[in-house]
Each structure stands twice: as C-alpha cells, then as structure tokens.
Design an enzyme around this catalytic site. Sequence first.
Site: not given
Ligand code: APR
Length: 316
Positions: A10, A12, A34, A96, A176
């Site tokens: 991930g 993000g 990602d 998720n 949480h």
């Molecule tokens: N494999 C890898 N990455 C993935 C997948 C996957 N199967 N599905 C989604 N992603 C990536 C998305 O492409 C995105 O870049 O996960 C990333 C999530 O990033 P953000 O949307 O910026 O979310 P973020 O604020 O980083 O939070 C991520 O952590 O605290 C928790 O509630 C929050 O569930 C959320 C997670």
Amino acid sequence: MARKKIALIGGGQIGGTLAHLMAQRHLGDIVLFDIVEDLPHGKMLDLMEASPLQGFDLSLTGSNQVEEIKGADLVVVTAGLARRPGMSRDDLVTVNAKVISAVSEHIRTYAPDAFVILLTNPLDAMVSLCRKVTGFPRNRIMGMAGVLDSARFAAFIAQELNVSVQDVNALVLGGHGDEMVPLVRFANVNGIPVQFLLERKYGPEKAQGVMDALVSRTRHAGGEIVGLMKTSAFVSPASAAFTMAESILLDRKRILPVCALLEGEYGVNGYFLGVPCVIGAGGVEQIIELELTPEERVMFNESVSQVKSLVDAMTL
Ligand code: APR
C-alpha cells in the site's frame, strides 16, 4: 551484515509517509508495493532523490510486482480504502476484507518468515483476517491502533495542561473504534497523575468534565480529522507504525499498546484487541495483563463486543 528488508504493501498516504520516516531513520531497505501503476515507482524515486539531502544510504524500490516483497523481514500493510466524511471505520469492512485477503496470501507466499504490522481499517477485523489467511504465529502479526490512539490522548493532555508532550504517558486499550478505552487512571505527566494536575488547575468538579472531554475527543479523533481533511489521517498513523517497526527491528522492547491476538488474556479468546505488549525482535514478546477496575472492565467489554460482532459478521 545485510540491511533488513522492509516491504510496505500500500503506497498511498500512510505508506508513502512511512517510507519517508523509515528511510530517515535508516530502518532498512524498503520496497513499496501498490496496485496503482507507476505510483510506487514515483514515490520511491522522489525519496531516492531526497537521499543526498537527508543522508540515507538505502535501497528504495517502488513496484507493481508483488514478488518484490520476497524475503522481507517486516511487512507493513496499509493497502485498502481509507475513510471519507460520514463513514465509520466499520463501513470499510466489505471492500477492505477482499484487499486484505489477497494481500495476506501474498505475504504467506513471498514473506513467510516476516513480522507483519497491519493498519488497514477496520483494524481489529483486518488483522484477524490476515492471521487466518497467513496462519502466522501470534507473535509475528499485530495491528497498529493503540499507539496512535494513545499518542492522540497524550497530545490532547499536553495541550490542555500546557506541558511538554515528551513527559506525557497515556494508554488506550481495546478496539480501534469509538468504543476504545482510554485509561484515565494511568495517564500521567512524568509520573504525576493527569487527574491530579487537572484538579490542581480547575478544582475537582470541573476537572472531571475536562477529563471526560479529553477522553471523548480521543475516541473521535480519527473522525475529527476526516471531517477536516475529507480523508483520513496519515502522518500520525505512519508515525505510530514507525514506532512499532523500530521497536521490532532494533529490538527496543518498548511496551506499546498493540492489537494482539488474545488467547485467554483479559478473558478474551481468539480475537485481536489493543493491549499493552512488549515489542522487540521476537515481535509481540509478552502481553501485559492489567487488572481493570469494574468501570474499565465494562468499557473494555463493550469494545470487545463491538470487535466480536464485526469479526463474526465478516464474509468474503
Ligand atoms: N494491494 C496493494 N495496494 C493496494 C491494494 C492491493 N490489493 N488495494 C488498494 N491498494 C492501495 C491503493 O492503491 C492506495 O494507494 O492502498 C493505498 C491506500 O492508500 P490511501 O487511499 O492513501 O489510504 P491511507 O490513508 O494510506 O490509508 C490506508 O490504513 O489507517 C488505514 O483507514 C486507513 O484503511 C485505510 C488504510
């Protein structure tokens, strides 16, 4: 001796911020994975270009190929959807759960010996799912929530008392969610109970109301940020994950509230919940069982029920 390998699944907001924190503190070589094409490559290139200025000598890789996580010592998972205004953490469960199920299979295949820290929400349910899919022993799999919730509680206390955050200790247990359990009794400033300091400032009657407001703000702190930014927090969650990762990789043996699998502790069996643990090179090395007061027990049990109902209702 080779540097440790860290895989961030991930890339993000949290994943990118965490990569930066880890690089600054030389925790290890980092692979950021990602599914969004080119995104992880861009983030890691940006970081690599900052390295001469910030002085880190690490291998920094961005990838859309999950095999790149192969042999990681530590995997931190932030993949999945983040909250938008009006959503609770639990609203993320269906989408998720699919992401975490797939990611967990990758971890089992490519990093079978890794320690895993999960951040994806709803946290307690997602860690439980990851454990089910990977089958990892309970010392190697944990969720990040209590460190963040406790930091938020500490920040609000420091602000209220106008004292240094460095001296504030605060502990939040449970799931949480909004039913988390900030332990007022243990909150202190360099050993001096926060309750005493509030009473000194406001008198006993008003002090109670101020403490209640701090507790309530802590419980809803994630939502407060979502309301302001229209997406969820990332600097504080990344900092909390960093704290846990550092304690594992540097064997610091910090006592941190982490989401750990309970097997009888706190009267709970088979569910992940936030409790104080010794975190070191062995991952969750010890779970510290506190004796809760009857009021704390009621709050803890409410939190347990909330986590249980979400986990038990989870379908893929
Ligand atoms: N494999 C890898 N990455 C993935 C997948 C996957 N199967 N599905 C989604 N992603 C990536 C998305 O492409 C995105 O870049 O996960 C990333 C999530 O990033 P953000 O949307 O910026 O979310 P973020 O604020 O980083 O939070 C991520 O952590 O605290 C928790 O509630 C929050 O569930 C959320 C997670």
